[in-house]
Design an enzyme around this catalytic site. Structure first.
Site, PDB file in Angstrom:
ATOM      1  N   SER A 185       1.413  -8.743  62.516  1.00 40.71           N
ATOM      2  CA  SER A 185       1.775  -7.251  62.799  1.00 40.71           C
ATOM      3  C   SER A 185       0.959  -6.641  63.892  1.00 40.71           C
ATOM      4  O   SER A 185       1.230  -7.197  64.910  1.00 40.71           O
ATOM      5  CB  SER A 185       1.199  -6.487  61.385  1.00 40.71           C
ATOM      6  N   ASP A 244      11.152  -7.085  55.251  1.00 41.03           N
ATOM      7  CA  ASP A 244       9.948  -6.251  55.743  1.00 41.03           C
ATOM      8  C   ASP A 244      10.491  -4.714  56.032  1.00 41.03           C
ATOM      9  O   ASP A 244      11.203  -4.663  56.873  1.00 41.03           O
ATOM     10  CB  ASP A 244       9.546  -7.076  57.278  1.00 41.03           C
ATOM     11  N   HIS A 272       6.351  -7.827  54.529  1.00 37.31           N
ATOM     12  CA  HIS A 272       5.173  -7.796  55.477  1.00 37.31           C
ATOM     13  C   HIS A 272       3.856  -8.284  55.042  1.00 37.31           C
ATOM     14  O   HIS A 272       2.955  -7.954  55.466  1.00 37.31           O
ATOM     15  CB  HIS A 272       5.332  -6.304  55.989  1.00 37.31           C
TER      16      HIS A 272
END
EC number: 3.1.2.12
Length: 284
Positions: free
Chosen positions: A151, A228, A263
Site C-alpha cells: 500500500s 481490494d 487489501h
C-alpha cells in the site's frame, strides 16, 4: 550509530529481532525489525538483505507478526529488515489528528513544508541512513539489496527503487498507491508535506517516475487483490503505473491480479512466499 536490542525470538531456526536507535535524519528514536536466517546464525554466511515498507497506520510490528515471512526468509537465506512507517513522538501539531497524515503516514518522502520538513525525511532515512546502519552492523552483502512493501509502503518501495537506480537489485509491491498525485490519499499527504506545487509532487509519484526513468533496466513486480476496496475507490491506480512503464524500454513489469483477495494481511500472507522467492532469485 548505536543499536539497542529490544527483543529476540527464535523463529524457523533463525531469530526475529527488534532494535531501536536514534536517527539523526529523523531526529527521534526509531524501531525496526530484523530477521536473521539460519544460514547466517548456523553457517556464518553473509546474506542478501530485503527491506519491507509497511502501509498506513502500521508500525514495525504488523509485518513481523502477520505476514509469515520468516519461514521463507529462512528457506532462501535472506536477512529481512522492516522499519517503522514514520517518525514518532515529535509533538508536531496535527501529527495524531488523522490516520492518513502524520504519525504512521509518512508516505516515505522527504517533506519540504514546515513543520514537517525538519523530521519527516523518511526517504533519506530508508535509502541512506538505514542502509548504512544495516551494512555496518549486520552480516549483509552490501551489493545485494531488495525492497518491497504494501500500500503506502508499496509506493515507498517503488519510489526508492526508481529514484535510486542500482541501489536495489529487486523490487516488488503489494497493492501499491501507484499514482498518489491522482488519488485522495496522495493528494492530502503531498499537499501537507510538500505544499501546493504539483510539479514537486510528481517527483514522489512512481507513475510519473516511470515515465521519465532512463537508467539501468529494472523490473517492477506489482501484485494486486481484485477485491481490494481501495482499488475500487481509485486510491491505488496500478493501471496508470503499468501504462507509464509499458512505454519505457528501461522498465519491465510483472502484474499479478489475485481473484477474491482484498487489501489485508490475509492477502499478503498468502503471497509473501512468492514475493520472497522472487527477490531471492534475483539477489542470490
Amino acid at each position: 550509530m548505536s543499536l539497542k536490542l529490544l527483543s529476540n525470538n527464535k523463529c524457523f531456526e533463525g531469530e526475529q529481532r527488534i532494535y531501536s536507535h536514534f536517527s539523526n535524519v529523523l531526529g527521534c528514536e526509531m524501531k525496526f525489525g530484523v530477521y536473521m536466517p539460519p544460514a547466517n546464525l548456523e553457517d556464518n554466511v553473509t546474506c542478501p538483505v530485503l527491506f519491507y515498507l509497511s502501509g498506513l497506520t502500521c508500525t514495525h510490528e504488523n509485518f513481523i507478526q502477520k505476514s509469515g515471512m520468516q519461514q521463507y526468509a529462512a528457506k532462501y537465506g535472506l536477512i529481512v529488515v522492516n522499519p517503522d512507517t514514520s517518525p514518532r513522538n515529535l509533538d508536531i501539531p496535527g501529527e495524531e489528528d488523522s490516520y492518513d497524515f502524520g504519525t504512521g503516514a509518512s508516505f516515505y518522502i522527504n517533506a519540504t513544508k514546515e513543520p514537517w520538513s525538519k523530521n519527516y525525511q523518511m526517504f533519506s532515512y530508508i535509502t541512506d541512513e538505514l542502509v548504512q546502519l544495516i551494512n555496518q552492523n549486520f552480516p549483509v552483502v552490501p551489493t545485494k539489496k531488495g525492497i518491497f512493501g504494501h500500500s503506502m509502503g508499496g509506493h515507498g518501495a517503488l519510489i526508492c527503487a526508481l529514484k535510486n537506480p542500482g541501489l536495489y537489485q529487486s523490487v516488488s509491491a503489494f497493492a501499491p498507491i501507484a499514482n498518489p498525485v491522482e488519488c485522495p490519499w496522495g493528494q492530502k499527504a503531498f499537499k501537507g508535506y510538500l505544499g501546493d506545487n504539483q510539479e514537486l509532487w510528481k517527483q514522489w509519484d512512481s507513475t510519473y517516475l516511470a515515465e521519465t526513468y532512463s537508467s539501468s533496466p529494472i523490473e517492477l513486480f506489482i501484485d494486486q487483490g481484485c477485491n481490494d476496496n481501495f482499488l475500487n475507490e481509485k486510491q491505488l491506480l496500478p493501471e496508470n503505473l503499468l501504462q507509464a512503464a509499458s512505454s519505457n524500454d528501461h522498465l519491465q513489469t510483472i502484474y499479478k491480479q489475485r481473484v477474491g483477495y482484498d487489501h489485508s494481511y490475509y492477502y499478503i500472507a498468502t503471497f509473501i512466499g512468492e514475493h520472497i522467492a522472487y527477490h531471492a532469485k534475483l539477489l542470490n
